[in-house]
Design a protein around this motif. Structure first.
Motif, PDB file in Angstrom:
ATOM      1  N   GLU A   5      -5.961  10.860  -4.614  1.00 13.48           N
ATOM      2  CA  GLU A   5      -4.648  11.188  -5.146  1.00 13.48           C
ATOM      3  C   GLU A   5      -3.562  10.472  -4.517  1.00 13.48           C
ATOM      4  N   GLU A   6      -3.431  10.688  -3.339  1.00 16.45           N
ATOM      5  CA  GLU A   6      -2.600  10.099  -2.463  1.00 16.45           C
ATOM      6  C   GLU A   6      -2.229   8.583  -2.352  1.00 16.45           C
ATOM      7  N   ALA A   7      -3.716   7.877  -2.319  1.00 20.88           N
ATOM      8  CA  ALA A   7      -3.596   6.538  -2.540  1.00 20.88           C
ATOM      9  C   ALA A   7      -2.929   6.176  -3.955  1.00 20.88           C
ATOM     10  N   ARG A   8      -3.340   6.821  -4.974  1.00 21.96           N
ATOM     11  CA  ARG A   8      -2.945   6.323  -6.177  1.00 21.96           C
ATOM     12  C   ARG A   8      -1.387   6.314  -6.623  1.00 21.96           C
ATOM     13  N   ARG A   9      -0.661   7.001  -5.675  1.00 21.32           N
ATOM     14  CA  ARG A   9       0.775   7.203  -5.745  1.00 21.32           C
ATOM     15  C   ARG A   9       1.349   5.786  -5.487  1.00 21.32           C
ATOM     16  N   VAL A  10       0.681   4.963  -4.959  1.00 21.41           N
ATOM     17  CA  VAL A  10       1.064   3.490  -4.871  1.00 21.41           C
ATOM     18  C   VAL A  10       1.244   2.804  -6.235  1.00 21.41           C
ATOM     19  N   GLN A  11       0.811   3.278  -7.271  1.00 23.82           N
ATOM     20  CA  GLN A  11       1.070   3.000  -8.737  1.00 23.82           C
ATOM     21  C   GLN A  11       2.301   2.893  -9.013  1.00 23.82           C
ATOM     22  N   ASP A  12       3.118   4.038  -8.435  1.00 25.57           N
ATOM     23  CA  ASP A  12       4.519   4.195  -8.984  1.00 25.57           C
ATOM     24  C   ASP A  12       5.611   4.111  -7.774  1.00 25.57           C
ATOM     25  N   GLU A  13       5.141   4.342  -6.328  1.00 24.18           N
ATOM     26  CA  GLU A  13       5.910   4.230  -5.309  1.00 24.18           C
ATOM     27  C   GLU A  13       5.755   3.129  -4.314  1.00 24.18           C
ATOM     28  N   PRO A  14       6.701   2.813  -3.486  1.00 23.02           N
ATOM     29  CA  PRO A  14       6.497   1.627  -2.683  1.00 23.02           C
ATOM     30  C   PRO A  14       5.250   2.043  -1.500  1.00 23.02           C
ATOM     31  N   ARG A  15       4.513   1.150  -1.047  1.00 22.05           N
ATOM     32  CA  ARG A  15       3.545   1.554  -0.096  1.00 22.05           C
ATOM     33  C   ARG A  15       3.952   2.302   0.941  1.00 22.05           C
ATOM     34  N   ASP A  16       5.397   1.745   1.700  1.00 23.33           N
ATOM     35  CA  ASP A  16       5.778   2.470   2.917  1.00 23.33           C
ATOM     36  C   ASP A  16       6.269   3.862   2.609  1.00 23.33           C
ATOM     37  N   ASP A  34      -3.230  -2.829  -2.333  1.00 22.46           N
ATOM     38  CA  ASP A  34      -2.309  -1.819  -1.764  1.00 22.46           C
ATOM     39  C   ASP A  34      -3.089  -0.598  -1.336  1.00 22.46           C
ATOM     40  N   ILE A  35      -3.896  -0.184  -2.061  1.00 19.66           N
ATOM     41  CA  ILE A  35      -4.839   0.886  -1.746  1.00 19.66           C
ATOM     42  C   ILE A  35      -5.669   0.727  -0.607  1.00 19.66           C
ATOM     43  N   GLN A  36      -5.989  -0.554  -0.391  1.00 15.25           N
ATOM     44  CA  GLN A  36      -6.885  -1.045   0.594  1.00 15.25           C
ATOM     45  C   GLN A  36      -6.123  -1.178   1.831  1.00 15.25           C
ATOM     46  N   ARG A  37      -5.003  -1.773   1.715  1.00 19.62           N
ATOM     47  CA  ARG A  37      -4.012  -1.730   2.694  1.00 19.62           C
ATOM     48  C   ARG A  37      -3.645  -0.338   3.486  1.00 19.62           C
ATOM     49  N   LEU A  38      -3.396   0.595   2.464  1.00 19.40           N
ATOM     50  CA  LEU A  38      -3.153   1.766   2.914  1.00 19.40           C
ATOM     51  C   LEU A  38      -4.199   2.579   3.793  1.00 19.40           C
ATOM     52  N   ARG A  39      -5.346   2.231   3.252  1.00 22.01           N
ATOM     53  CA  ARG A  39      -6.865   3.090   3.697  1.00 22.01           C
ATOM     54  C   ARG A  39      -6.746   2.069   5.426  1.00 22.01           C
ATOM     55  N   ASP A  40      -6.742   1.052   5.440  1.00 21.59           N
ATOM     56  CA  ASP A  40      -6.873   0.072   6.702  1.00 21.59           C
ATOM     57  C   ASP A  40      -5.705   0.830   7.608  1.00 21.59           C
TER      58      ASP A  40
END
Length: 282
Positions: free
Chosen positions: A130-141, A187-193
């Motif tokens: 759920e946290e990772a999927r926020r990147v669909q609507d919000e900037p990565r940072d 983006d999700i992969q980058r967040l998890r890395d």
């Protein structure tokens, strides 16, 4: 997990602590790349459902004797529930972690790693879906938090790398992803890395070296996975990454400091469900 602003201060502390070591390396041109023996952070990659990879990870954890172990498979909250006495029984630990509902391969593959870790502190680096999927609507940072800039999450990738990553995501999902989902998956992969990298640095700052990270090969690659993000955030920290491949299968994607190969696991074709049918519309 340590708050991002606290971790920023810890990163500065790591830089100061490494000054003497860096000066010694400059004076000794034979120092070379770090090995498993002198790395402060060791990434042990895996193909998740290959039992031999987990056997090798448990062997290396026993040899390295880390003071902390970071698991991609655990959230920070799950890791915090583990007490030393819980490690004595496989069924008890699996129930505590609600492993059967997690979607990861059978816990019997991972339990020997926990046993080999002994008294090491256990950290979880999983980013909940759920946290990772926020990147669909919000900037990565914004999704990641104040320390995002340490890991380059405030910057877009070079077009060539973005295209390569999107192509890999499409192939990994059987060429069935809608095109507009490809940047999101990258983006999700980058967040998890970044979460893995940050958790490893947190463990290092709290407990010292060595720290071992148990994760999939895709996160352990040194060219753009979590090791690359540690190099970006704390370049003075010696990191070594092991990738584990399978005999007779495609070579590992990406670069690693060390690679090993085991027998392959027989698997059903994950893309068979799409054969003969219409893929999702792009």
């Amino acid at each position: 997990m340590m708050r991002p602003l606290q971790l920023c201060a810890q990163l500065l502390g790591l830089t100061l602590l490494a000054t003497a070591a860096a000066a010694q390396e400059e004076a000794d041109p034979q120092a070379g790349a770090p090995t498993l023996e002198d790395a402060h952070v060791v990434f042990l990659g895996e193909v998740h459902d290959n039992p031999a990879h987990h056997v090798r990870q448990s062997e290396l954890v026993a040899e390295i004797r880390p003071v902390a172990v970071v698991f991609e498979m655990l959230t920070n909250e799950q890791a915090a529930t583990i007490h030393p006495e819980d490690l004595a029984d496989e069924a008890t630990l699996a129930e505590l972690l609600e492993w059967e509902e997690s979607g990861w391969p059978d816990f019997s593959m991972y339990y020997p790693i926990f046993k080999a870790a002994g008294e090491a502190a256990i950290f979880g680096a999983a980013m909940p879906r759920e946290e990772a999927r926020r990147v669909q609507d919000e900037p990565r940072d914004r999704v990641f938090g104040p320390s995002a800039g340490f890991y380059g999450l405030d910057q877009d990738l070079a077009p060539e790398e973005q295209a390569e990553r999107e192509a890999q995501q499409m192939a990994a999902h059987c060429d069935a992803l809608p095109l507009d989902m490809l940047p999101v998956m990258v983006d999700i992969q980058r967040l998890r890395d970044a979460r893995l990298a940050e958790t490893a640095l947190e463990a290092l700052s709290m407990h010292g070296a060595p720290v071992v990270v148990i994760t999939g090969n895709g996160h352990a690659r040194t060219d753009w996975g979590a090791p690359a993000m540690i190099a970006m955030a704390a370049p003075e920290v010696p990191v070594v990454a092991l990738g584990q491949g399978e005999a007779g299968r495609d070579a590992l994607d990406g670069s690693f400091d060390l690679t090993e190969e085991t027998e392959a696991v027989e698997r059903d074709d994950p893309c068979a469900a799409f054969d003969g049918g219409e893929p999702p519309a792009n």
